[in-house]
Design an enzyme around this catalytic site. Sequence first.
Site, short mmCIF file in Angstrom:
data_model
loop_
_atom_site.label_atom_id
_atom_site.label_comp_id
_atom_site.label_asym_id
_atom_site.label_seq_id
_atom_site.Cartn_x
_atom_site.Cartn_y
_atom_site.Cartn_z
N LYS A 58 0.84 -21.40 36.76
CA LYS A 58 -0.82 -21.42 37.00
C LYS A 58 -1.12 -19.97 36.68
O LYS A 58 -0.39 -18.87 36.36
CB LYS A 58 -0.62 -21.45 38.54
CG LYS A 58 -2.13 -21.53 39.29
CD LYS A 58 -2.13 -21.77 40.75
CE LYS A 58 -3.46 -21.70 41.21
NZ LYS A 58 -3.44 -22.11 42.70
N SER A 81 -5.91 -25.88 44.59
CA SER A 81 -6.39 -25.04 43.55
C SER A 81 -5.53 -25.05 42.25
O SER A 81 -5.96 -24.68 40.96
CB SER A 81 -6.84 -23.65 43.63
OG SER A 81 -5.53 -22.89 44.14
N SER A 106 -2.60 -25.73 48.18
CA SER A 106 -2.98 -25.78 46.80
C SER A 106 -1.88 -26.27 45.95
O SER A 106 -2.26 -26.47 44.76
CB SER A 106 -3.61 -24.46 46.37
OG SER A 106 -4.73 -24.18 47.01
#
Length: 493
Positions: A92, A167, A191
Site C-alpha cells: 500500500k 482505503s 481498511s
Amino acid sequence: MDDSSLTADDIGEYAERARLDPDRFDPEEQAAAMETQDTLVARLDGLDMPTAPDREYWDPDGDDDPNAAFLSRCDIQRTDEGLLAGLTVAVKDNIAVAGLPMTCGSPLFADHVPAEDATTVDRLLDAGGRIVGKANMDEFALGGDAATMRFRLARNPNDPDHQPGGSSAGSGVAVADGLADVALGSDTGGSVRFPASFCGVVGLKPSRGLVPLTGFVQFSKVNDEIGILADTVEHVARTLAAIAGPDPKDAATVGSSPEAYVDVVAGIDAGAAETLTVGVPEELFGGARAVDETVRAAIDALAAAGATVREVSIPDFEYAVPAWWAIAMTEAAAYVEANGNDYWQPSVTDPAFTAAVEAAFAERTDELGDYPAEAFLYGQHLLAEGEEYYARAQRARELVTAGVDDALDGVDVLAGPTTPMVAPAWEGENYLADSTLDEAVRTTGPFNLTGHPAVSVPCGSDDGLPVGLQFIGRRGADASALRAAAIWEAVDR
C-alpha cells in the site's frame, strides 16, 4: 534554524500557544535565550541521513491492470529463499519502499520518495518476497467514494461498477485480480477488511503492537495497524510470520510475541472444526439481510462440521464507534499538526517526510481532497473544543475492550459479518457518508479500538458480490483467529 529575527510578537504567540501570560516574559531576553538553545539543537544538522537507493519503477499499464490496483510498478527482490519465496507482494502506498514514490494516495505527496524501507518491507524482502508495485489507496487512507481515489479509480474485480473497499482498495484488487499473491494494507477502522470482504479475498488486521509501523504513515496510534491481504489463509499466515515481532525502532512492539502462525494453519482439514468453539455476538448483525443470512449459513456449516457454536453478547458495545471516531479524528489532526511526528511514542520518524508534510500543508492545501480536509477540520474541532471527549473515549475503549474479552470467555473466536453490506456501486452509493458512517464501520472499527486481531474470509455472495465472514481472536492470539479462518476454508472447499 534561524531565530535571529524573533520578535516580541513571536514570543507572545509562543506564550499564547503554551497558554501562558505573554507579559511574564521579556521578549529580548527570551529571543536571546532561544537563539543560544537553538545553537545546541542545531548540532543535529550534522547527522548523516540516508539517501534513497536507485530502484527502477514505472507507471502501471491499464491493459495489465484494468481495475487500477497499482499506483506504480516495480520488481524488487533481495533473495529467492525464505517464508515468502515465490510469492509476489503489493505494498500500500502509505508504507515506504525506498526509492519509490510514497504518495499516501494524495497529490500533496506525489513527489515524495523515502530513503529507507519500512520495517515490514525490509522483512518481506528478507523473507524472499518479490515486491511488484505500490498499491492504490484512498487519499490519506480516508475515503469511501470516487472523489477520494485521487490518481486512479480502483474497481471491484467481481463487478467493475462496484467499489473494491477502502482505503486499501488497490491491495484488495491486486490479490483478487491475481496481480499479487499477497498485499500489505493498513487498517484504521476496517481498511484491510473492507477490501477483503468486498473483493472476496482473505484479510487480517493483526493485534495492536504485533506488526511494526516504522516507515508507515500512522495517523492514529490507537487504531492503525499494518495488515495483510492474500489469496489464502496460509499466505496470510506466512506473511504475518515474516513481518511480526519487536522492532527497536517502534516502541509499540516491545514485548510482542509472534506465534507459530504457519504451523497452526498447515494441514488443517474440515475435521478440525470439532476442536473449534465459536461465539456469535448479536451486536455484529443487523446490517443487510442477505449478508446476515449468508454469514449465519456459514456459521451453521461450521456447526454441521462439528464446531461448537454459542450465542454471546459484547457488553458496552454501543460506545465502540463513538469512541473509535473521537480517538481516530483527534489523533489524525494531531499527527498532521505535528507534521507527521509521532510525539505520542518514542519511535523513529523520517525527517524528510516531516519536512514534506510541513511544506505540503504550508503551501499546497488547495490540492487536498474534500473528504480528508473535512476530517482534519473536525479533528481540529476536537483538539480545540472537545479534548474532554478524547479522554472519555479512552475510558470507553477500556469498557469495550473488557466487553470483547468477556464475549471471548469460553470460546476460541467470535464470528460475524465482516461488513454489514456487500460492495456498493460507485454511482449513487457512499457508505462513508455522514448518515451511514457509524453503520458502515460498526463491525470492523471496534476491533481497531480494542486491539483484537480480526480476519475476514469469503463465505458466499449476494447477487454476484462477495460476502465476508469475520473471526475475532483474543489480543495477541492472532494464531487462533487464523486457525478458525483456515478451518472455515477447509469446510467451504
